[in-house]
Design a protein around this motif. Structure first.
Motif, PDB file in Angstrom:
ATOM      1  N   THR A 285       0.872  -1.158   0.057  1.00 11.99           N
ATOM      2  CA  THR A 285      -0.042  -0.039   0.023  1.00 11.99           C
ATOM      3  C   THR A 285       0.917   1.204  -0.081  1.00 11.99           C
ATOM      4  O   THR A 285       0.797   2.228   0.914  1.00 11.99           O
TER       5      THR A 285
ATOM      6  N   THR B   7      -3.401  -1.581   9.392  1.00 15.09           N
ATOM      7  CA  THR B   7      -3.470  -0.863   8.368  1.00 15.09           C
ATOM      8  C   THR B   7      -2.040   0.445   8.576  1.00 15.09           C
ATOM      9  O   THR B   7      -1.840   1.333   7.674  1.00 15.09           O
TER      10      THR B   7
ATOM     11  N   SER C 117      -3.714   3.008  -3.575  1.00  7.66           N
ATOM     12  CA  SER C 117      -3.807   2.258  -2.451  1.00  7.66           C
ATOM     13  C   SER C 117      -4.932   2.194  -1.786  1.00  7.66           C
ATOM     14  O   SER C 117      -5.519   0.976  -1.053  1.00  7.66           O
TER      15      SER C 117
ATOM     16  N   HIS D 173      -1.558   3.866   6.604  1.00 10.77           N
ATOM     17  CA  HIS D 173      -2.092   4.312   5.347  1.00 10.77           C
ATOM     18  C   HIS D 173      -3.601   4.527   5.801  1.00 10.77           C
ATOM     19  O   HIS D 173      -4.068   5.794   5.086  1.00 10.77           O
TER      20      HIS D 173
END
Length: 289
Positions: free
Chosen positions: A146, A166, A191, A169
């Motif tokens: 990502t 995550t 992403s 991100h």
């Protein structure tokens, strides 16, 4: 989002679900919310420590206590900002586990100290490719590339529970800063779209609360970035501007300490728009085409 009232669970090991525990580092700031959240994923027979955080003795002691007698089989990092990966090396020395996860970042730029936010001592034993897995008894973590917030950013999907870790991100308290030259707005939006196409049950970010409606949040984040893009285009269609002027016009009343982050994100948008042939620059002046 305003900081929650203290006390925060700094240093405490919190069980979030059967395979997931969390330890909050003592590094609260305007950029980290209440601090970096390190995750312990797995069982006594095999454990991954994800985003071990800053190289802080208090946090390392809290992680050691949380690990207890469990066998640490991997130490993984979503990316190598200084609030995420510096504890990887001392924790590897303590546990004997390899550092497996994102790659190191090498920034080639003429900008002064463009590498300053990064952990330049980070040295992984193995770099995970997109789709590659870490596994242990009853659990599997799949790496999902990502890039955007940083070029080396990975998310990690816990296949057995539908949870997605995550990193920075997607966060539970703020949108991510996308800071050139390593941060890239086009990559960041791609992403986000990649995550939007997934069906993860819950997100566990590195900062802020768990995200229980992932698609709704990601859709809103994409919309927010497109709104910023339109705002930039409206300003430049009216007149040419320097970056600093644009930030002042776009972020009225912003906390002074957050102006550098806002400037970086606007710059990332401008570079993306320039690449797409929608804006141009002459020296420090940006104009719509």
């Amino acid at each position: 989002m305003a900081l929650p009232p203290k006390p925060w669970p700094t240093g405490l090991c919190e069980e979030l679900e059967p395979l997931v525990r969390r330890v909050l580092a003592p590094n609260a700031s305007p950029y980290t919310f209440t601090g970096t959240q390190s995750y312990l994923i797995g069982t006594e027979q095999g454990l991954t420590v994800l985003d071990p955080g800053p190289n802080d003795p208090q946090h390392l002691a809290a992680l050691e206590q949380a690990i207890g007698s469990a066998k640490v089989t991997a130490i993984a990092c979503t990316h190598t900002h200084r609030d995420h990966s510096p504890a990887a090396a001392p924790l590897a020395q303590l546990t004997g586990a390899p550092v497996i996860g994102c790659g190191a970042v090498i920034i080639k730029s003429d900008e002064p100290r463009a590498d300053a936010p990064f952990d330049l001592d980070y040295t992984p034993d193995h770099v995970l490719e997109d789709g590659e897995c870490l596994a242990g008894p009853g659990w599997t973590l799949t790496a999902i590339a990502t890039p955007g917030h940083t070029s080396n950013h990975l998310c990690f999907a816990l296949n057995e529970s539908g949870a997605l870790f995550t990193g920075d991100h997607v966060m539970g308290w703020s949108t991510s800063v996308v800071a050139p030259p390593d941060g890239d707005m086009a990559d960041y939006l791609a992403s986000l779209d990649r995550l939007y196409q997934r069906d993860d049950r819950i997100y566990y970010p590195a900062h802020g609360p768990a995200i229980t409606k992932p698609k709704q949040l990601v859709r809103g984040m994409i919309g927010h970035r497109r709104q910023r893009e339109r705002q930039i285009m409206r300003l430049l269609e009216q007149d040419s501007h320097e970056l600093a002027q644009m930030v002042t016009l776009m972020y009225k009343g912003l906390n002074e300490g957050l102006i550098p982050a806002a400037s970086q994100s606007v710059k990332a948008h401008l570079l993306d728009l320039e690449q797409r042939g929608l804006v141009a620059r002459s020296g420090d002046i940006w104009s719509a085409i």
